[in-house]
Motif scaffolding. Structure first.
Motif, PDB file in Angstrom:
ATOM      1  N   ALA A   1       0.854  -1.193   0.000  1.00 57.27           N
ATOM      2  CA  ALA A   1       0.000   0.000   0.000  1.00 57.27           C
ATOM      3  C   ALA A   1       0.885   1.236   0.000  1.00 57.27           C
ATOM      4  CB  ALA A   1      -0.934  -0.008   1.215  1.00 57.27           C
ATOM      5  N   ASP A   2       1.498   1.538  -1.138  1.00 56.48           N
ATOM      6  CA  ASP A   2       2.380   2.707  -1.233  1.00 56.48           C
ATOM      7  C   ASP A   2       1.590   3.985  -1.042  1.00 56.48           C
ATOM      8  OD1 ASP A   2       4.326   0.882  -1.814  1.00 56.48           O
ATOM      9  OD2 ASP A   2       4.389   1.310  -3.959  1.00 56.48           O
ATOM     10  N   ASP A   3       2.224   5.002  -0.489  1.00 53.42           N
ATOM     11  CA  ASP A   3       1.645   6.340  -0.446  1.00 53.42           C
ATOM     12  C   ASP A   3       2.768   7.360  -0.567  1.00 53.42           C
ATOM     13  OD1 ASP A   3       2.786   7.012   2.065  1.00 53.42           O
ATOM     14  OD2 ASP A   3       1.112   6.138   3.142  1.00 53.42           O
ATOM     15  N   GLY A   4       2.383   8.612  -0.732  1.00 56.38           N
ATOM     16  CA  GLY A   4       3.383   9.653  -0.949  1.00 56.38           C
ATOM     17  C   GLY A   4       3.788  10.407   0.292  1.00 56.38           C
ATOM     18  N   ASP A   5       3.294   9.977   1.467  1.00 52.47           N
ATOM     19  CA  ASP A   5       3.617  10.699   2.700  1.00 52.47           C
ATOM     20  C   ASP A   5       5.083  10.508   3.073  1.00 52.47           C
ATOM     21  OD1 ASP A   5       0.990  11.415   2.800  1.00 52.47           O
ATOM     22  OD2 ASP A   5       0.416   9.835   4.204  1.00 52.47           O
ATOM     23  N   ALA A   6       5.650  11.528   3.682  1.00 57.79           N
ATOM     24  CA  ALA A   6       7.024  11.416   4.180  1.00 57.79           C
ATOM     25  C   ALA A   6       7.027  10.631   5.484  1.00 57.79           C
ATOM     26  CB  ALA A   6       7.611  12.808   4.406  1.00 57.79           C
ATOM     27  N   PRO A   7       8.062   9.846   5.751  1.00 61.32           N
ATOM     28  CA  PRO A   7       8.133   9.117   7.029  1.00 61.32           C
ATOM     29  C   PRO A   7       8.107  10.072   8.210  1.00 61.32           C
ATOM     30  CG  PRO A   7       9.771   8.289   5.469  1.00 61.32           C
ATOM     31  CD  PRO A   7       9.209   9.540   4.878  1.00 61.32           C
ATOM     32  N   ASP A   8       7.453   9.664   9.278  1.00 61.34           N
ATOM     33  CA  ASP A   8       7.425  10.437  10.512  1.00 61.34           C
ATOM     34  C   ASP A   8       8.762  10.242  11.225  1.00 61.34           C
ATOM     35  OD1 ASP A   8       7.095  11.372  13.118  1.00 61.34           O
ATOM     36  OD2 ASP A   8       4.982  10.841  13.160  1.00 61.34           O
ATOM     37  N   PRO A   9       9.485  11.329  11.512  1.00 62.11           N
ATOM     38  CA  PRO A   9      10.785  11.175  12.186  1.00 62.11           C
ATOM     39  C   PRO A   9      10.682  10.456  13.524  1.00 62.11           C
ATOM     40  CG  PRO A   9      10.516  13.408  11.332  1.00 62.11           C
ATOM     41  CD  PRO A   9       9.190  12.735  11.186  1.00 62.11           C
ATOM     42  N   GLY A  10       9.479  10.401  14.104  1.00 64.99           N
ATOM     43  CA  GLY A  10       9.318   9.722  15.382  1.00 64.99           C
ATOM     44  C   GLY A  10       9.219   8.214  15.279  1.00 64.99           C
ATOM     45  N   TRP A  11       9.042   7.690  14.065  1.00 66.35           N
ATOM     46  CA  TRP A  11       8.969   6.236  13.908  1.00 66.35           C
ATOM     47  C   TRP A  11      10.351   5.603  14.113  1.00 66.35           C
ATOM     48  CZ3 TRP A  11       6.196   6.577   8.531  1.00 66.35           C
ATOM     49  CH2 TRP A  11       4.838   6.891   8.729  1.00 66.35           C
ATOM     50  N   PRO A  12      10.401   4.354  14.591  1.00 68.34           N
ATOM     51  CA  PRO A  12      11.678   3.643  14.613  1.00 68.34           C
ATOM     52  C   PRO A  12      12.161   3.422  13.175  1.00 68.34           C
ATOM     53  CG  PRO A  12      10.024   2.527  15.967  1.00 68.34           C
ATOM     54  CD  PRO A  12       9.306   3.566  15.179  1.00 68.34           C
ATOM     55  N   GLY A  13      13.426   3.672  12.929  1.00 64.79           N
ATOM     56  CA  GLY A  13      13.972   3.529  11.580  1.00 64.79           C
ATOM     57  C   GLY A  13      15.406   3.045  11.612  1.00 64.79           C
ATOM     58  N   ALA A  14      15.869   2.586  10.464  1.00 64.75           N
ATOM     59  CA  ALA A  14      17.249   2.098  10.362  1.00 64.75           C
ATOM     60  C   ALA A  14      17.836   2.552   9.035  1.00 64.75           C
ATOM     61  CB  ALA A  14      17.289   0.573  10.457  1.00 64.75           C
ATOM     62  N   PRO A  15      19.121   2.951   9.024  1.00 66.37           N
ATOM     63  CA  PRO A  15      19.770   3.340   7.771  1.00 66.37           C
ATOM     64  C   PRO A  15      20.168   2.120   6.954  1.00 66.37           C
ATOM     65  CG  PRO A  15      21.343   3.462   9.556  1.00 66.37           C
ATOM     66  CD  PRO A  15      20.034   3.076  10.182  1.00 66.37           C
ATOM     67  N   LEU A  16      20.381   2.342   5.667  1.00 65.10           N
ATOM     68  CA  LEU A  16      20.890   1.272   4.814  1.00 65.10           C
ATOM     69  C   LEU A  16      22.412   1.239   4.808  1.00 65.10           C
ATOM     70  CD1 LEU A  16      18.487   1.420   1.740  1.00 65.10           C
ATOM     71  CD2 LEU A  16      18.301   0.082   3.840  1.00 65.10           C
ATOM     72  N   THR A  17      23.029   2.361   5.173  1.00 65.28           N
ATOM     73  CA  THR A  17      24.489   2.418   5.259  1.00 65.28           C
ATOM     74  C   THR A  17      24.873   3.011   6.610  1.00 65.28           C
ATOM     75  OG1 THR A  17      24.507   4.610   4.200  1.00 65.28           O
ATOM     76  CG2 THR A  17      24.805   2.686   2.776  1.00 65.28           C
ATOM     77  N   PRO A  18      25.974   2.591   7.200  1.00 68.62           N
ATOM     78  CA  PRO A  18      26.377   3.119   8.511  1.00 68.62           C
ATOM     79  C   PRO A  18      26.497   4.632   8.488  1.00 68.62           C
ATOM     80  CG  PRO A  18      27.698   1.198   7.911  1.00 68.62           C
ATOM     81  CD  PRO A  18      26.898   1.557   6.699  1.00 68.62           C
ATOM     82  N   GLY A  19      25.840   5.275   9.439  1.00 75.14           N
ATOM     83  CA  GLY A  19      25.898   6.726   9.535  1.00 75.14           C
ATOM     84  C   GLY A  19      24.969   7.446   8.589  1.00 75.14           C
ATOM     85  N   GLY A  20      24.254   6.699   7.744  1.00 76.60           N
ATOM     86  CA  GLY A  20      23.347   7.321   6.797  1.00 76.60           C
ATOM     87  C   GLY A  20      22.005   7.647   7.425  1.00 76.60           C
ATOM     88  N   PRO A  21      21.121   8.311   6.670  1.00 74.25           N
ATOM     89  CA  PRO A  21      19.798   8.632   7.197  1.00 74.25           C
ATOM     90  C   PRO A  21      18.927   7.383   7.237  1.00 74.25           C
ATOM     91  CG  PRO A  21      19.937   9.269   4.891  1.00 74.25           C
ATOM     92  CD  PRO A  21      21.312   8.805   5.287  1.00 74.25           C
ATOM     93  N   PRO A  22      17.934   7.338   8.108  1.00 76.15           N
ATOM     94  CA  PRO A  22      17.027   6.186   8.129  1.00 76.15           C
ATOM     95  C   PRO A  22      16.341   6.007   6.781  1.00 76.15           C
ATOM     96  CG  PRO A  22      16.735   7.541  10.093  1.00 76.15           C
ATOM     97  CD  PRO A  22      17.623   8.317   9.165  1.00 76.15           C
ATOM     98  N   ALA A  23      16.197   4.766   6.370  1.00 71.38           N
ATOM     99  CA  ALA A  23      15.545   4.461   5.093  1.00 71.38           C
ATOM    100  C   ALA A  23      14.482   3.393   5.231  1.00 71.38           C
ATOM    101  CB  ALA A  23      16.588   4.019   4.057  1.00 71.38           C
ATOM    102  N   LEU A  24      14.589   2.560   6.259  1.00 70.22           N
ATOM    103  CA  LEU A  24      13.586   1.535   6.524  1.00 70.22           C
ATOM    104  C   LEU A  24      12.889   1.906   7.823  1.00 70.22           C
ATOM    105  CD1 LEU A  24      12.379  -1.237   5.681  1.00 70.22           C
ATOM    106  CD2 LEU A  24      14.053  -2.285   7.219  1.00 70.22           C
ATOM    107  N   TRP A  25      11.541   1.956   7.786  1.00 68.44           N
ATOM    108  CA  TRP A  25      10.792   2.477   8.923  1.00 68.44           C
ATOM    109  C   TRP A  25       9.705   1.494   9.346  1.00 68.44           C
ATOM    110  CZ3 TRP A  25      12.198   7.527  10.401  1.00 68.44           C
ATOM    111  CH2 TRP A  25      12.958   8.237   9.460  1.00 68.44           C
ATOM    112  N   LEU A  26       9.431   1.472  10.637  1.00 69.02           N
ATOM    113  CA  LEU A  26       8.246   0.819  11.187  1.00 69.02           C
ATOM    114  C   LEU A  26       7.303   1.921  11.644  1.00 69.02           C
ATOM    115  CD1 LEU A  26       9.812  -2.043  13.357  1.00 69.02           C
ATOM    116  CD2 LEU A  26       8.944  -2.175  11.014  1.00 69.02           C
ATOM    117  N   GLU A  27       6.093   1.907  11.146  1.00 69.74           N
ATOM    118  CA  GLU A  27       5.162   3.006  11.426  1.00 69.74           C
ATOM    119  C   GLU A  27       4.522   2.806  12.809  1.00 69.74           C
ATOM    120  OE1 GLU A  27       2.473   3.669   8.217  1.00 69.74           O
ATOM    121  OE2 GLU A  27       4.048   3.605   6.692  1.00 69.74           O
ATOM    122  N   ARG A  28       5.340   3.039  13.810  1.00 70.48           N
ATOM    123  CA  ARG A  28       4.911   2.873  15.187  1.00 70.48           C
ATOM    124  C   ARG A  28       5.460   4.044  15.993  1.00 70.48           C
ATOM    125  NH1 ARG A  28       4.136  -2.220  16.959  1.00 70.48           N
ATOM    126  NH2 ARG A  28       6.088  -3.108  16.152  1.00 70.48           N
TER     127      ARG A  28
END
Length: 337
Positions: A70-97
């Motif tokens: 269920a894709d959508d165009g909303d930006a991820p909420d910075p408050g969600w738990p997230g993980a970067p794809l590269t060390p030190g990078g920005p979060p790219a994978l998010w859990l909407e919790r």
């Protein structure tokens, strides 16, 4: 691993669940699962939606906890738990919790293992995305040209680094005074410029419409030399509403209508006139207008009495203020900066 997870679960449920998560993603990695399968696994295990957003490689997908994409165009909420794809990078994978006190042990393991698997798939299948040619004027001209065939516009958009295929892709055209046109992805900062008009957010296929609206909005932008209706150097077409119709009726350099001629005559009478009239139409009250031009309320009243004599209509009534604002706007559109 399954036996170990069972034993640990008897002692520490979180530890047992974490081991099960590791085993789950190890199996997906061994089977060379794709991105959607990995994000689906994260969503199902976490019991909440999961999303992957990698602008560099133009990847965006979202999966519900029941496994539906269920894709959508909303930006991820910075408050969600997230993980970067590269060390030190920005979060790219998010859990909407909601983050609360931080991700649980299980959420943290899901994110870490899923992100590692996603990174492996992206490196294997896509490498690093080619650098967008966002400064290529020919490509920008193509995506904005309503007469260009749609396939040509979509091809140019891809070369510009825009995703013209996903339903979440929204972009804006930006018309800059004395500068080349720009195309900006929704949510990205606008280019630094003087006078500019910003079109509505649309799909890549609709960029010519956004470009037409951006050029209209540019006509309402002020260069700051003289106070004008709105007084903004950057104008968004979305905010103009029905006022945008005036742009199609007023031709720059044409013979001014009587109300515009009256404003011109009044402006020539006193150096404070234009600034005072602008304050009247752009503030909520006459006292606010007096504060805007830094004069006493009684001084403003004297000025307006003089202005009304020169204009030929009252400016302290709602109808008179509206008439004045229309006259000032038409004057601006005719090219009087």
């Amino acid at each position: 691993m399954k036996e170990l997870a069972g034993r640990l679960a008897a002692v520490d449920p979180d530890a047992g669940a974490a081991v099960s998560v590791i085993a789950y993603f190890d199996r997906l990695a061994e089977s060379r699962a794709g991105l959607e399968s990995l994000v689906r696994g994260a969503a199902v295990l976490a019991g909440c939606p999961a999303r992957l957003v990698d602008p560099e490689r133009r990847v965006r997908l979202r999966v519900e906890p029941d496994g539906r994409r269920a894709d959508d165009g909303d930006a991820p909420d910075p408050g969600w738990p997230g993980a970067p794809l590269t060390p030190g990078g920005p979060p790219a994978l998010w859990l909407e919790r909601a983050a609360g006190d931080g991700p649980s042990v299980v959420d943290a393991v899901i994110l870490e293992r899923a992100a590692a698997a996603v990174r492996s798939v992206l490196d294997r299948t896509r490498g690093r995305a080619p650098a967008p040619q966002a400064d290529d004027p020919a490509l920008v001209e193509t995506v904005l040209d309503a007469d260009a065939p749609l396939p040509a516009r979509l091809h140019a958009a891809r070369r510009l680094g825009l995703d013209g295929t996903g339903p979440a892709a929204r972009v804006r055209a930006v018309a800059v005074a004395d500068g080349p046109p720009r195309v900006v992805a929704e949510g990205q900062p606008l280019p630094t410029a003087g006078r500019a008009g910003v079109g509505p957010a649309v799909t890549v296929a609709e960029l010519p419409r956004s470009w037409a609206a951006a050029r209209t909005a540019l006509r309402f932008a002020s260069d700051g030399r003289v106070p004008e209706p709105g007084g903004r150097s950057v104008v968004h077409a979305d905010e103009l509403g029905g006022v945008a119709l005036l742009a199609g009726l007023v031709v720059p350099g044409a013979e001014p209508v009587p109300d515009v001629r009256a404003v011109e005559a009044a402006a020539a009478d006193a150096p404070w006139m234009l600034r005072t009239l602008q304050a009247v139409v752009s503030t909520a009250s006459l006292r606010a207008a007096a504060a805007e031009v830094n004069v006493h309320h009684s001084t403003l009243q004297d000025r307006l009495t003089h202005a009304e004599h020169l204009l030929g209509w009252p400016v302290r009534t709602p109808q008179g203020r509206f008439r004045l604002q229309m006259a000032l706007t038409m004057r601006h559109l005719m090219g009087h900066q």
